[in-house]
Design a protein around this motif. Structure first.
Motif, PDB file in Angstrom:
ATOM      1  N   THR A 256      34.076 -24.729   3.321  1.00 46.13           N
ATOM      2  CA  THR A 256      35.679 -24.150   3.994  1.00 46.13           C
ATOM      3  C   THR A 256      36.595 -24.634   3.348  1.00 46.13           C
ATOM      4  N   ILE A 257      37.357 -23.992   2.465  1.00 47.91           N
ATOM      5  CA  ILE A 257      38.631 -24.737   1.985  1.00 47.91           C
ATOM      6  C   ILE A 257      39.829 -23.763   1.842  1.00 47.91           C
ATOM      7  N   ALA A 258      40.936 -24.346   1.804  1.00 45.44           N
ATOM      8  CA  ALA A 258      42.309 -23.680   1.418  1.00 45.44           C
ATOM      9  C   ALA A 258      42.094 -22.846   0.471  1.00 45.44           C
ATOM     10  N   ARG A 259      42.331 -21.588   0.409  1.00 47.62           N
ATOM     11  CA  ARG A 259      42.351 -20.611  -0.710  1.00 47.62           C
ATOM     12  C   ARG A 259      43.085 -21.074  -1.946  1.00 47.62           C
ATOM     13  N   ASN A 260      44.308 -20.978  -1.663  1.00 49.90           N
ATOM     14  CA  ASN A 260      45.507 -21.545  -2.729  1.00 49.90           C
ATOM     15  C   ASN A 260      45.139 -22.496  -3.480  1.00 49.90           C
ATOM     16  N   GLN A 261      44.717 -23.957  -2.903  1.00 52.38           N
ATOM     17  CA  GLN A 261      44.440 -24.967  -3.247  1.00 52.38           C
ATOM     18  C   GLN A 261      43.229 -24.745  -4.129  1.00 52.38           C
ATOM     19  N   PHE A 262      42.089 -24.180  -3.866  1.00 51.40           N
ATOM     20  CA  PHE A 262      40.924 -23.913  -4.284  1.00 51.40           C
ATOM     21  C   PHE A 262      41.045 -23.151  -5.769  1.00 51.40           C
ATOM     22  N   LEU A 263      42.177 -22.113  -5.474  1.00 52.73           N
ATOM     23  CA  LEU A 263      42.416 -21.254  -6.730  1.00 52.73           C
ATOM     24  C   LEU A 263      43.140 -22.067  -7.963  1.00 52.73           C
ATOM     25  N   SER A 264      44.177 -22.825  -7.462  1.00 53.55           N
ATOM     26  CA  SER A 264      44.821 -23.417  -8.415  1.00 53.55           C
ATOM     27  C   SER A 264      44.015 -24.472  -9.134  1.00 53.55           C
ATOM     28  N   SER A 265      43.144 -25.225  -8.408  1.00 56.25           N
ATOM     29  CA  SER A 265      42.240 -26.235  -8.901  1.00 56.25           C
ATOM     30  C   SER A 265      41.190 -25.596  -9.963  1.00 56.25           C
ATOM     31  N   ARG A 305      39.386 -33.550  -7.557  1.00 56.29           N
ATOM     32  CA  ARG A 305      38.532 -33.894  -6.351  1.00 56.29           C
ATOM     33  C   ARG A 305      39.642 -33.128  -5.160  1.00 56.29           C
ATOM     34  N   LEU A 306      38.818 -32.291  -4.353  1.00 55.29           N
ATOM     35  CA  LEU A 306      39.696 -31.791  -3.298  1.00 55.29           C
ATOM     36  C   LEU A 306      38.774 -32.100  -1.842  1.00 55.29           C
ATOM     37  N   THR A 307      39.654 -32.096  -0.805  1.00 51.70           N
ATOM     38  CA  THR A 307      38.841 -32.351   0.637  1.00 51.70           C
ATOM     39  C   THR A 307      38.650 -31.153   0.818  1.00 51.70           C
ATOM     40  N   CYS A 308      37.595 -31.054   1.521  1.00 48.54           N
ATOM     41  CA  CYS A 308      37.180 -29.530   2.189  1.00 48.54           C
ATOM     42  C   CYS A 308      36.349 -29.988   3.409  1.00 48.54           C
ATOM     43  N   SER A 309      35.899 -28.881   4.149  1.00 49.18           N
ATOM     44  CA  SER A 309      35.023 -29.116   5.309  1.00 49.18           C
ATOM     45  C   SER A 309      33.503 -28.558   4.811  1.00 49.18           C
ATOM     46  N   TYR A 310      32.461 -29.141   4.848  1.00 46.88           N
ATOM     47  CA  TYR A 310      31.328 -28.866   4.274  1.00 46.88           C
ATOM     48  C   TYR A 310      30.113 -29.180   5.445  1.00 46.88           C
ATOM     49  N   GLN A 311      29.333 -28.224   5.497  1.00 43.47           N
ATOM     50  CA  GLN A 311      28.178 -28.557   6.306  1.00 43.47           C
ATOM     51  C   GLN A 311      26.916 -28.183   5.228  1.00 43.47           C
ATOM     52  N   GLY A 312      25.859 -28.936   4.925  1.00 47.15           N
ATOM     53  CA  GLY A 312      24.811 -28.868   4.207  1.00 47.15           C
ATOM     54  C   GLY A 312      24.458 -29.808   3.446  1.00 47.15           C
ATOM     55  N   ASP A 313      23.498 -29.686   2.413  1.00 49.33           N
ATOM     56  CA  ASP A 313      23.170 -30.848   1.595  1.00 49.33           C
ATOM     57  C   ASP A 313      24.021 -30.704   0.478  1.00 49.33           C
ATOM     58  N   ASP A 314      24.029 -32.232  -0.126  1.00 48.55           N
ATOM     59  CA  ASP A 314      24.834 -32.366  -1.165  1.00 48.55           C
ATOM     60  C   ASP A 314      24.317 -31.406  -2.457  1.00 48.55           C
ATOM     61  N   MET A 315      25.262 -30.899  -3.139  1.00 51.68           N
ATOM     62  CA  MET A 315      24.588 -30.020  -4.195  1.00 51.68           C
ATOM     63  C   MET A 315      25.687 -29.805  -5.288  1.00 51.68           C
ATOM     64  N   GLN A 316      24.945 -29.501  -6.400  1.00 50.73           N
ATOM     65  CA  GLN A 316      25.963 -28.981  -7.651  1.00 50.73           C
ATOM     66  C   GLN A 316      25.394 -27.658  -8.140  1.00 50.73           C
ATOM     67  N   ILE A 317      26.633 -26.783  -8.433  1.00 53.81           N
ATOM     68  CA  ILE A 317      26.365 -25.462  -8.787  1.00 53.81           C
ATOM     69  C   ILE A 317      27.516 -25.159  -9.767  1.00 53.81           C
ATOM     70  N   GLY A 318      26.904 -24.172 -10.817  1.00 56.29           N
ATOM     71  CA  GLY A 318      27.875 -23.691 -11.734  1.00 56.29           C
ATOM     72  C   GLY A 318      28.231 -22.220 -11.689  1.00 56.29           C
ATOM     73  N   PHE A 319      29.715 -21.862 -11.889  1.00 60.29           N
ATOM     74  CA  PHE A 319      30.156 -20.440 -11.725  1.00 60.29           C
ATOM     75  C   PHE A 319      31.143 -20.219 -13.162  1.00 60.29           C
ATOM     76  N   ASN A 320      30.880 -19.024 -13.238  1.00 64.26           N
ATOM     77  CA  ASN A 320      31.902 -18.595 -14.425  1.00 64.26           C
ATOM     78  C   ASN A 320      33.472 -18.282 -13.474  1.00 64.26           C
ATOM     79  N   SER A 321      34.180 -19.411 -14.262  1.00 63.47           N
ATOM     80  CA  SER A 321      35.467 -19.739 -13.622  1.00 63.47           C
ATOM     81  C   SER A 321      36.375 -18.125 -13.569  1.00 63.47           C
ATOM     82  N   ARG A 322      36.237 -17.096 -14.399  1.00 62.11           N
ATOM     83  CA  ARG A 322      36.750 -16.031 -14.378  1.00 62.11           C
ATOM     84  C   ARG A 322      36.639 -15.371 -13.196  1.00 62.11           C
ATOM     85  N   PHE A 323      35.404 -15.189 -12.867  1.00 65.44           N
ATOM     86  CA  PHE A 323      34.867 -14.291 -11.618  1.00 65.44           C
ATOM     87  C   PHE A 323      35.403 -14.799 -10.494  1.00 65.44           C
TER      88      PHE A 323
END
Length: 372
Positions: A256-265, A305-323
């Motif tokens: 869970t993260i602030a939308r604007n901060q995530f989007l700008s990043s 680097r951003l701070t966020c609230s996260y529950q779960g296992d550490d993970m890495q995932i790739g996305f197409n930034s345009r989508f």
């Protein structure tokens, strides 16, 4: 045939209808507006054969008749007038004369009988919903629809009506958006696929509208009626893919993260990504989200680097930034949740707030394979 009408009122209605007309039409008659005058009611229609839209305009007249008037010429003329009454008179020499406060303008018209007739819906089903709700549903989904001519069913928005809820879905196989309203219902179950063009027209007209829209539909056509306007369009033929099957049910990792901060990043970091894959990497550990991109060909790379609230296992995932950017842009909430199960399974993006009672938005984005 003669009538008097306000110039700005006519222009406003014609500009809306003008959106239906294609730049290049196979039938020359489709470059015209159809004017159908019945006493003080002037019905103006525009069509591209797939979509037909008409508006009823109140005018000052006691005549009747139909003519087809060149759309572009009329629109360009009306745009130049300040607010004033205009008098339209159909002359014998196949021209229609427009008189303003300062001059006269003659346009050649065509026979109204040549104009294609709008489809009549036989025994349609129907449902009614608020214009603004329909506009929001289109807005939230249409951007995710595909552009692939080989898969026409995915180039539209899927309307799914039932007595429990209304659902609108769009996907291009890389991203998927499902918008649902449980506060609005249909009398019976129905499914149809709406093409993009009429939806874009409706979205523009109905945004913020407080009026009700009556939607009537059968196997092949749908009709939207509101205030003094009607839009009839041909539906996309075919069976919509089973979208429920691709939405992962078990997603133990939730960010869970602030939308604007995530989007700008994401926007900033993606500038440094590979220009063909647009790949960015999300690495989540504890309360830290690391967003990075690299273009090996040009030795460009970026990391944030951003701070966020996260529950779960550490993970890495790739996305197409345009989508990802498109989806975050389309949400208006302050916070968003991204739920994931595995690096090769779709991520689910949902707004954490800013939704009405009974309103649900689910966005699904397919991951891209990370090269370690």
């Amino acid at each position: 045939m003669k009538f008097i009408v306000s110039s700005t009122y006519l222009l406003k209605q014609l500009q809306i209808l003008g959106g239906v007309i294609n730049n290049s039409n196979t039938l020359p008659i489709l470059d015209n507006f159809l004017f159908d005058l019945q006493k003080d009611k002037l019905t103006v229609s525009a069509s591209d054969l797939e979509t037909t839209m008409s508006s009823v305009i109140t005018v000052d007249s006691d005549n009747e008749g139909t003519i087809a008037v060149p759309a572009r010429l009329l629109l360009e003329t009306l745009k130049t007038f300040p607010e004033q009454p205009l008098t339209f008179v159909v002359e014998d020499n196949n021209t229609v004369e427009i008189s303003s406060n300062h001059g006269k303008y003659a346009l050649a018209y065509a026979d109204g009988a040549e104009f294609p007739k709008a489809v009549e819906l036989t025994s349609p089903s129907s449902t009614t919903l608020l214009g603004d709700i329909l506009a929001t549903a289109i807005n939230k989904t249409i951007f995710a629809a595909g552009n692939d001519d080989l898969r026409p069913v995915m180039s539209g928005v899927f309307f799914q009506f039932s007595p429990e809820n209304l659902t609108f879905v769009a996907t291009d196989a890389h991203k998927l958006v499902k918008y649902q309203r449980t506060d609005v219902r249909a009398s019976q179950v129905a499914e149809f696929i709406m093409p993009k063009k009429p939806l874009t027209l409706l979205k523009g007209i109905l945004a913020g509208s407080e009026s009700d829209v009556l939607i009537e539909y059968n196997e092949s056509n749908a009709k939207f009626s509101f205030e003094d306007t009607e839009l009839i369009c041909r539906l996309i033929d075919g069976k919509y893919p089973n979208y429920e099957a691709v939405i992962p049910k078990e997603n133990p990792n939730k960010l869970t993260i602030a939308r604007n901060q995530f989007l700008s990043s994401v926007r900033r970091v993606s500038i440094f990504s590979n220009k063909t894959t647009h790949q960015i990497r999300l690495k989540i550990a504890g309360a830290e989200l690391n967003i990075s991109a690299e273009d090996i060909d040009y030795s460009n790379k970026a990391e944030e680097r951003l701070t966020c609230s996260y529950q779960g296992d550490d993970m890495q995932i790739g996305f197409n930034s345009r989508f990802l950017t498109e989806m975050l842009n389309n949400l208006s909430s302050d916070e968003v949740s991204l739920e994931m199960s595995l690096p090769n399974r779709a991520g689910i993006l949902t707004p954490s707030d800013d939704l009405d009672e009974g309103e649900y938005v689910t966005m699904l984005v397919m991951p891209v394979m990370l090269n370690s």
